[in-house]
Enzyme design. Structure first.
Site: not given
Length: 119
Positions: A59, A66-67, A87
């Site tokens: 994980s 940008e995220s 984004c």
């Protein structure tokens, strides 16, 4: 960002990898996430991955300017779930081919959500 004529905050791809390989290989997964960042035109800030001892799953997240790109793998089921949210002037869809090449899955399912429509 404008996607298919819709102004939005960003594009969020939900990617399911079925029948994949190397989903327990931490080094391979990190390299794959970094390749996704490169091909999408995003800016990598940090990668954090955790390898589970019980099933070998991974994980983690690549934090982007940008995220993010996140992954959760279940190698005992040859399955991984990824979120690719970007984004700006990026191409999150370019990551899908990288994932296909890296994990050699039998099948990949992709859904796209446009987040923050009209912002």
């Amino acid at each position: 960002m404008v996607r298919r004529g819709v102004r939005c905050a960003g594009a969020h791809l939900i990617v399911d990898v079925y029948g994949g390989e190397r989903l327990d290989d931490l080094t391979h997964i990190e390299a794959t996430l970094k390749r996704c960042v490169d091909v999408s035109g995003a800016t990598l800030l940090h990668v954090h991955l955790h390898h589970f001892d019980d099933n070998g799953g991974v994980s983690g997240v690549a934090v982007l300017a940008e995220s993010h790109i996140s992954i959760h793998s279940w190698p005992e089921h040859s399955y991984a779930a990824l979120d690719i949210f970007m984004c700006g002037d990026t191409r999150p869809e370019a990551c899908v081919d990288v994932l296909r090449e890296a994990f050699k899955p039998e099948r990949v399912a992709v859904s796209e959500l446009l987040r923050g429509r009209g912002v």
